[in-house]
Design an enzyme around this catalytic site. Sequence first.
Site, PDB file in Angstrom:
ATOM      1  N   SER A   1     -43.497 -60.950  33.917  1.00  0.00           N
ATOM      2  CA  SER A   1     -42.212 -60.711  33.250  1.00  0.00           C
ATOM      3  C   SER A   1     -41.590 -61.995  32.698  1.00  0.00           C
ATOM      4  CB  SER A   1     -41.238 -60.025  34.213  1.00  0.00           C
ATOM      5  OG  SER A   1     -41.117 -60.756  35.423  1.00  0.00           O
ATOM      6  N   ARG A   2     -41.887 -63.146  33.321  1.00  0.00           N
ATOM      7  CA  ARG A   2     -41.315 -64.414  32.854  1.00  0.00           C
ATOM      8  C   ARG A   2     -41.925 -64.872  31.523  1.00  0.00           C
ATOM      9  NH1 ARG A   2     -42.174 -68.174  37.875  1.00  0.00           N
ATOM     10  NH2 ARG A   2     -41.449 -69.782  36.418  1.00  0.00           N
ATOM     11  N   MET A   3     -43.014 -64.214  31.101  1.00  0.00           N
ATOM     12  CA  MET A   3     -43.610 -64.546  29.798  1.00  0.00           C
ATOM     13  C   MET A   3     -42.750 -64.009  28.647  1.00  0.00           C
ATOM     14  SD  MET A   3     -46.429 -66.213  30.501  1.00  0.00           S
ATOM     15  CE  MET A   3     -47.413 -66.186  29.011  1.00  0.00           C
ATOM     16  N   LYS A   4     -41.869 -63.035  29.000  1.00  0.00           N
ATOM     17  CA  LYS A   4     -40.999 -62.399  27.994  1.00  0.00           C
ATOM     18  C   LYS A   4     -41.823 -61.896  26.800  1.00  0.00           C
ATOM     19  CE  LYS A   4     -36.735 -64.875  29.131  1.00  0.00           C
ATOM     20  NZ  LYS A   4     -37.184 -65.397  30.428  1.00  0.00           N
TER      21      LYS A   4
END
Length: 250
Positions: free
Chosen positions: A15-18
């Site tokens: 999810s932190r890759m957006k």
Amino acid sequence: MNKIAVIILAAGKGSRMKSDLPKVLHKVAGKSMVDHVIEAAIEVASSHIHVVVGHQAEKVQKEIQKNYNVQFAFQKELLGTGSAVRVALPGVDACIDHVLVLCGDVPLIKKETIADLVLTHRNQMADLTVLAAKVKDPTGYGRIIQNNDGQLLAIREEADATDFEKQIDIVNSGIFCFEKKFLESGLGQIQNNNSQGEYYLTDLVEVAVQNKSKALVKITDGAEQVMGVNTIEQLTRINTAFHKASNELS
């Protein structure tokens, strides 16, 4: 390297890759991260490679199958690395003695490095061997806690580390080699009584210590090999490191 199976963890959301793209399908030098890892794994366990998929499983599976013939395990609930390995184990052949666990988001890992890890593990007749790296800045990494004989005592996450332990510059890569019987037994002993409610593979170190099993550390020379990718900024850094290494070899 017969009797070795490889489990590659590739189920996470990232999810932190957006990004809508599954994390392990982001590319390094034109090839998805998980493909880089599979390529290294083939040298160690040509026909015994298992990829754990979960988030956007069909998409990840389809992309991998374009280039590689591997086996897949589906992690229905993303309950941590221990859970991921647990769902893959039933698919591992009965003839296998040792299981190597790799991360699908660590694309710079070299086949020579994992071969050395497996060799050390087998020669020392260890139950668990973790690949570690010495880094300039250990902030954010799990610290490797050893006794004077090099026996692995714990992998301490930064949030739980004492001020003294935070000074340790040898850190966990997330890559392990296990004796299969120990792995099967150990996975049944770990708990999910943590803030995330997940089963962590690193908790098997505690199991090994409690059971007086042999837990070792193998330190790799190239810390950049074990850099994982959780953000686009880290992906950019990995691409830069890849091209730098390629230029040095050419």
